[in-house]
Design a protein around this motif. Sequence first.
Motif, mmCIF file in Angstrom:
data_model
loop_
_atom_site.group_PDB
_atom_site.id
_atom_site.type_symbol
_atom_site.label_atom_id
_atom_site.label_comp_id
_atom_site.label_asym_id
_atom_site.label_seq_id
_atom_site.Cartn_x
_atom_site.Cartn_y
_atom_site.Cartn_z
ATOM 1 N N ALA A 54 0.815 -1.215 0.000
ATOM 2 C CA ALA A 54 0.000 0.000 0.000
ATOM 3 C C ALA A 54 0.849 1.266 0.000
ATOM 4 C CB ALA A 54 -0.929 -0.004 1.210
ATOM 5 N N ALA A 55 2.085 1.180 0.491
ATOM 6 C CA ALA A 55 2.911 2.380 0.651
ATOM 7 C C ALA A 55 3.829 2.659 -0.534
ATOM 8 C CB ALA A 55 3.752 2.256 1.921
ATOM 9 N N VAL A 56 3.999 1.707 -1.431
ATOM 10 C CA VAL A 56 4.976 1.894 -2.512
ATOM 11 C C VAL A 56 4.579 3.030 -3.458
ATOM 12 C CG1 VAL A 56 5.824 -0.473 -2.461
ATOM 13 C CG2 VAL A 56 3.856 0.095 -3.891
ATOM 14 N N GLY A 78 3.664 5.972 -2.807
ATOM 15 C CA GLY A 78 4.154 7.276 -2.383
ATOM 16 C C GLY A 78 5.654 7.337 -2.201
ATOM 17 N N ALA A 79 6.374 6.265 -2.542
ATOM 18 C CA ALA A 79 7.825 6.243 -2.371
ATOM 19 C C ALA A 79 8.523 6.697 -3.645
ATOM 20 C CB ALA A 79 8.292 4.839 -1.998
ATOM 21 N N GLY A 80 9.748 7.179 -3.492
ATOM 22 C CA GLY A 80 10.532 7.597 -4.644
ATOM 23 C C GLY A 80 11.018 6.412 -5.452
ATOM 24 N N GLU A 81 11.226 6.646 -6.752
ATOM 25 C CA GLU A 81 11.644 5.557 -7.626
ATOM 26 C C GLU A 81 13.031 5.047 -7.243
ATOM 27 O OE1 GLU A 81 12.173 4.527 -12.392
ATOM 28 O OE2 GLU A 81 11.311 6.441 -11.751
ATOM 29 N N ALA A 109 6.641 -3.335 -9.900
ATOM 30 C CA ALA A 109 5.738 -2.672 -10.840
ATOM 31 C C ALA A 109 5.987 -1.173 -10.908
ATOM 32 C CB ALA A 109 4.283 -2.945 -10.452
ATOM 33 N N GLN A 110 6.617 -0.614 -9.864
ATOM 34 C CA GLN A 110 6.850 0.828 -9.800
ATOM 35 C C GLN A 110 8.254 1.223 -10.261
ATOM 36 O OE1 GLN A 110 4.381 2.895 -8.978
ATOM 37 N NE2 GLN A 110 2.991 1.180 -8.567
ATOM 38 N N THR A 111 9.099 0.255 -10.559
ATOM 39 C CA THR A 111 10.472 0.569 -10.949
ATOM 40 C C THR A 111 10.893 -0.298 -12.122
ATOM 41 O OG1 THR A 111 12.781 0.402 -10.251
ATOM 42 C CG2 THR A 111 11.195 -0.915 -9.019
#
Length: 300
Positions: free
Chosen positions: A176-178, A180-183, A245-247
């Motif tokens: 759930a927190a990923v 809002g985290a930086g790449e 999925a975010q990087t």
Amino acid sequence: LQLAEARGVLGAGASATGARAEHRAERLARMTERQPIARAGSPGELAEAYLYLMRGGYTTGQILLITGVGTLIHVYSIGYMAHDPDRRRFFAYLNLFIAAMLTLVLGDSYIVLFVGWEGVGLASYLLIGFWNHNPAYATAANKAFIANRIGDVGLILAMTLMLASFGTVDFAAVDAAVGGAGEGVLTAIGLLLLLGACGKSAQFPLQSWLGDAMAGPTPVSALIHAATMVTAGVYLVVRSHEIYAQTGAASLAVAIVGTVTLLFGAWIGSAKKDIKKVLAGSTMSQIGYMMLAAGLGPAG
């Protein structure tokens, strides 16, 4: 009339987006559903500590695989180790391995996963070096142990970075927190998790221990290669899919490692004459395919 039609299209699009978000939340909740199996604390205490296990899509298949393959190996070991004077110790190590592997896939956080992760590493060391009166077998066990410890450093650093960035290592909370985290932080976490996966799943550049792991009794070779220990690294990457999925950089690294390993493993399997070495190279190659698929992500 045109304005009304535009509003209708926008409203429909918003509804579809909301429905997709709701479906995704429900799917995540099902995957991370937890069941308490132990509780500590007296009735008069306000605080109670729970040990949670997960159930759902991520764990059901792994549970069936581990218990199914483990049962077959136990049955085979009864005859294979019948004349070994230390067979009781062998079966103790074998059951330790199965228990640790189940803990790994059932944990609801990276901490519980790490407990099972270390248990699997210990059990594999004990099983590979079971006949440690032979110096070559003892050396093979040490080699596997050291390679896995190098991977463990990556997993420990990844959990440390999660605690510093998210304040938790719980699977559901991290997922759930990923967003809002930086790449850069997510890329670092993804690469460190990949290092841990390389050690456990014998992926490049920590693949050298798998061929020597054949030094143990044949049931040990089957247990390590038959979709149990070597799939733990793939499970870790797939379980951390929200991070990857975010990087794109970390996902690309996973795909590259898988590609290199599948080609290298196929080459080793084709060049060796010892059937156990051939199986080791083949296993390495097949796990490389799994890692490649994990890096590429779902189709579409």
